[in-house]
Design an enzyme around this catalytic site. Structure first.
Site, PDB file in Angstrom:
ATOM      1  CG  ASP A  50      72.979 -32.207  15.726  1.00 44.78           C
ATOM      2  OD1 ASP A  50      72.197 -33.145  15.485  1.00 44.78           O
ATOM      3  OD2 ASP A  50      72.691 -31.259  16.468  1.00 44.78           O
ATOM      4  CG  ASP A  67      65.409 -32.855  17.314  1.00 42.84           C
ATOM      5  OD1 ASP A  67      65.771 -34.032  17.440  1.00 42.84           O
ATOM      6  OD2 ASP A  67      66.190 -31.881  17.351  1.00 42.84           O
TER       7      ASP A  67
HETATM    8  C1  GLA Z   1      69.183 -31.499  17.780  1.00 43.05           C
HETATM    9  C2  GLA Z   1      69.056 -31.516  16.264  1.00 43.05           C
HETATM   10  C3  GLA Z   1      69.593 -30.229  15.684  1.00 43.05           C
HETATM   11  C4  GLA Z   1      68.840 -29.048  16.269  1.00 43.05           C
HETATM   12  C5  GLA Z   1      68.915 -29.096  17.794  1.00 43.05           C
HETATM   13  C6  GLA Z   1      68.003 -28.058  18.423  1.00 43.05           C
HETATM   14  O1  GLA Z   1      70.511 -31.490  18.183  1.00 43.05           O
HETATM   15  O2  GLA Z   1      69.726 -32.626  15.735  1.00 43.05           O
HETATM   16  O3  GLA Z   1      69.479 -30.232  14.275  1.00 43.05           O
HETATM   17  O4  GLA Z   1      67.525 -29.080  15.823  1.00 43.05           O
HETATM   18  O5  GLA Z   1      68.527 -30.357  18.296  1.00 43.05           O
HETATM   19  O6  GLA Z   1      68.032 -28.072  19.819  1.00 43.05           O
END
Ligand code: GLA
Length: 763
Positions: free
Chosen positions: A577, A513
């Protein structure tokens, strides 16, 4: 003349009287801040000041992220300021039910924000500063802030407010990555009304289905410190088929200041149809009744037969010499005995649980016939093990901890979810990955630079043995930056060590990520910069003797779908998200047509994890806010998109509806089809969308989606969908054959629902 004057005078008197004794109506109590916003990239404290001239800034719509509307903001992460001017008329206060407080609502802000009113700091990230001399401080670092609805409530005599005069609102925004800026719902200024004190929580408790009965509890919470509320609560259930009313009840409900009341009601109805459930709490004299609407769960799919049935994909990829674990997903009563004709050398099949294990040294394609037998019969399926360079030949299916547990994930929560994956029978449909998201990492590396798990995960090897012992797989999460989005240690400059650690632990999947890599990347708009960290981790993963599915998570920057496979990703997030609302589901899911040409075996567009069941992103969970029809839409769309199916719910809390939703073998077959075509949107008119996916056997999977709030009777000529033959048609959710389609497709589709079919050309 006299004749004419008299009626005019009476009309004037009448109008005057009417306006003098009028009570406020919806709209009178609100100043819309939908239009008039300006934006400027960068960060400058002077931009908060009322005297600053922002007329040269760009105009912006506060409903959409800045990337989606301004060219100069495409892929922009970092600081920007918003400003708007508005007058607060004194009448707003005079017309109000309470007249004591005013609220400034901004909708959501992606990610963090500080809000200034007339040059003074009002608050940040939804926390109001009552100290009117507060000065801007640190306001970044909250990885969940994007999901908060920003609302600042001020007493009417707060010195920062200017009644009857021009007010300047300035919002300092920091976008950590992905979409940025002020987004839905609409910003506004309004007096605090009953609806703002009275919370109606319809999502805390699920619908319980008992026989023919639906049992439901809702909660009313009076947040006012001194005022009791006395109103009428009405609950109404109507059929989504014909609007007929199935149930209505009204009761007088008094809720004391600061108290919560619970209301349970029961209605009976066949649980195979869609219903609208409305809740209304009305108090005489308030501007708006408090209103919520939900869709009751209903089950479309017949239960699976007791006889054995082998589900899951027809093909599985593994690299030569790497450990293989594949659990044959088979429904039907246990005990079940699994067998196979000749297995490739190096592979063993455990006949009691269907685990295929071992390793195959030689590249090639191995076709085997798998058989599952129980007391009632047997089922066989031809299955291909392809030993080569590409893994994850069909979209990954499993679970990820983020949408339920957020940063509170722990070893025990992963174990209990894994147990539930098996005990609920989901594993028998191919759900197999158990992926730990952010929140597992220790604060410091060892002296040799190794990453450790924190106290919530006492022994990663033991956890991985446990997960593998259940026939499941274990996934993990990291960032190419020094820190993850949740502020835990990332893999920056430790990629090779981390890949080795994960391989030693027996990890099967990595979600990588972007997060704090934005501080390292020199320019987030340059392709090379975007790809660099993902190539480094790819090289690190290639050094270990284990297949680790590689999930890129950078929210779609730089059109990742066009190069995710080139840097060795098996899946790549195409969006910011997701949350459990229809708005989020549609914004994300129905915009995936842009990426359809890039899906392929071993490489999938990822519109984010699923939002069915109990979700919550933290310790407190609630049943998804999606209606049953919206959930059918969600699963159908993700299957048509060949999207990864990663559940985001607490698996230890599964109801019959959710299990049914996730165990329809014919629907899942659409997702697991070996061709891995991603559906194209072939029709988008008048709130109906049609998406078509080509299947390996020459058939088409077709989703007819109703984006409308009402039931829609659709009748679409096949020609309008690019289909020109006679088709055999099967309704996949109901698992029933339909009349052949020669000329048109006709169907009734529930509000926000779907008609999902598979169509085979007759000739
Ligand atoms: C980002 C990602 C999420 C999750 C969070 C974890 O926002 O897009 O899917 O993994 O980080 O902190």
């Amino acid at each position: 003349m006299k004749k004419l004057i008299q009626p005019i005078v009476s009309l004037l008197i009448f109008t005057f009287l009417l306006s003098a004794c009028r009570s406020p109506r919806p709209g009178d109590d609100i100043i819309s801040l939908e239009k008039g916003w300006k934006i400027q990239k960068g960060d400058n404290p002077e931009w908060a000041l009322p005297g600053y001239d922002a007329s040269g800034w760009q105009s912006i719509d506060p409903h959409k992220t800045w990337e989606t509307q301004l060219k100069s903001f495409s892929s922009y992460d970092g600081y920007a300021w918003y400003r708007i001017n508005f007058i607060i008329p004194k009448e707003l206060k005079d017309n109000a039910y309470f007249g004591d407080s005013l609220q400034i609502s901004l909708g959501r802000v992606d990610d963090t924000e500080q809000t200034f009113l007339n040059g003074q700091l009002l608050g940040q990230n939804n926390v109001l500063f009552t100290d009117t001399s507060a000065v801007p401080g640190k306001f970044e670092g909250d990885s969940l802030a994007y999901s908060y609805y920003r609302k600042y409530v001020l007493p009417v005599d707060d010195p920062r407010l200017k009644w009857g005069k021009l007010n300047i609102l300035a919002v300092r925004v920091h976008d950590h990555g992905g979409g940025g800026g002020i987004t839905n719902p609409s910003p506004s200024v309004s007096m605090v009304d009953i609806k703002d004190y009275l919370a109606m929580n319809v999502h805390a408790d699920p619908f319980e289905l008992k026989g023919e009965n639906y049992i439901k509890t809702i909660r009313l919470i009076n947040g006012h410190h001194s005022e009791d509320f006395d109103g009428e609560l009405t609950v109404r259930v109507t059929s989504n088929n014909d609007g007929s009313e199935l149930y209505e009840s009204t009761e007088q409900v008094i809720i004391s200041a600061g108290e919560e009341t619970q209301h349970m009601f029961t209605f009976s109805a066949p649980q195979t149809e869609s219903y609208k459930v409305e809740y209304i709490y009305n108090i005489d004299g308030s501007v708006y009744p408090v209103y919520q609407v939900q869709g009751a769960p209903y089950i479309l799919t017949p239960p699976a037969p007791d006889e054995p049935r082998i589900n899951g994909p027809a093909i599985f990829g593994v690299r030569p010499g790497h450990p293989l674990l594949y659990t044959i997903p088979a429904s039907g009563i246990r005990p079940m005995v699994f067998s196979s004709d000749t297995l490739p050398p190096g592979i063993m099949l455990d006949s009691t649980n269907g685990f295929l294990r071992g390793e195959i040294r030689k590249k090639g394609e191995y076709n085997i016939t798998l058989t599952a037998a129980n007391a009632l019969g047997e089922d066989s399926k031809i299955f291909t093990i392809r030993v080569g360079d590409t893994i994850q030949l069909t979209p990954p299916m499993g679970w990820n901890s983020w949408n339920c547990w957020g940063l509170t994930v722990s070893d025990e929560k992963v174990r209990s979810s894994a147990r539930a994956m098996v005990e609920s029978g989901l594993v028998n449909y191919g759900w197999s990955f158990m992926n730990i998201d952010d929140g597992w990492e220790a604060d410091e590396r060892t002296r040799r630079g190794e990453l450790l798990s924190n106290e919530k995960f006492p022994d990663m090897n033991a956890l991985s043995d446990y997960i593998h012992g259940l026939g499941l797989k274990l996934g993990i999460y990291s960032s190419p930056g020094p820190l993850t989005c949740g502020g835990y240690l990332g893999s920056y400059k430790h990629e090779y060590t981390d890949a080795r650690t994960w391989a030693d632990w027996g990890i099967d999947y990595l979600k990588h990520d972007w997060c704090s890599y934005r501080l390292i990347a020199e320019n987030e708009t340059e392709l090379e910069e975007l790809q660099k960290p993902y190539i480094i981790m790819r090289n690190a993963l290639d050094r270990v003797n284990r297949d680790i599915v590689y999930s890129l998570c950078q929210y779609g920057m730089g059109d990742v779908s066009s190069w995710g496979a080139d840097v060795g990703g098996n899946l790549w997030r195409t969006t910011y998200d997701i949350v459990d609302t229809w708005e989020s589901l549609t914004n994300i899911g129905f915009s995936q047509y842009k990426h359809s040409s890039h899906a392929r075996p071993g490489g999938f567009n990822d519109p984010d994890m699923m939002i069915v069941g109990w979700v919550g992103w933290g310790p407190d969970l609630h049943p998804t806010r999606l209606t049953a029809d919206e959930q059918y839409t969600h699963v159908s769309l993700w299957c048509l998109l060949s999207a990864p199916l990663l559940l985001g719910n607490d698996l230890s809390r599964l109801d019959d509806f959710t299990i049914s939703l996730l165990t329809n073998n014919e629907v899942l077959e659409v997702n697991q089809d070996a061709l891995c075509d991603q559906a194209d949107r072939v029709y988008n008119q008048d709130s109906i969308q049609v998406w078509i996916k080509d299947m390996a056997d020459g058939s088409k999977a077709v989703g007819f989606f109703n984006m409308d709030e009402e039931l829609r009777e659709i009748s679409i000529p096949l020609g309008a969908l690019g289909l020109d033959e006679t088709y055999r048609v099967r309704d996949l959710w109901r698992q029933q054959d339909e009349a052949n389609a020669t000329d048109r497709i006709n169907a009734s589709v529930y509000p926000h629902g779907v008609y999902l079919v598979r169509m085979w050309p007759e000739n």
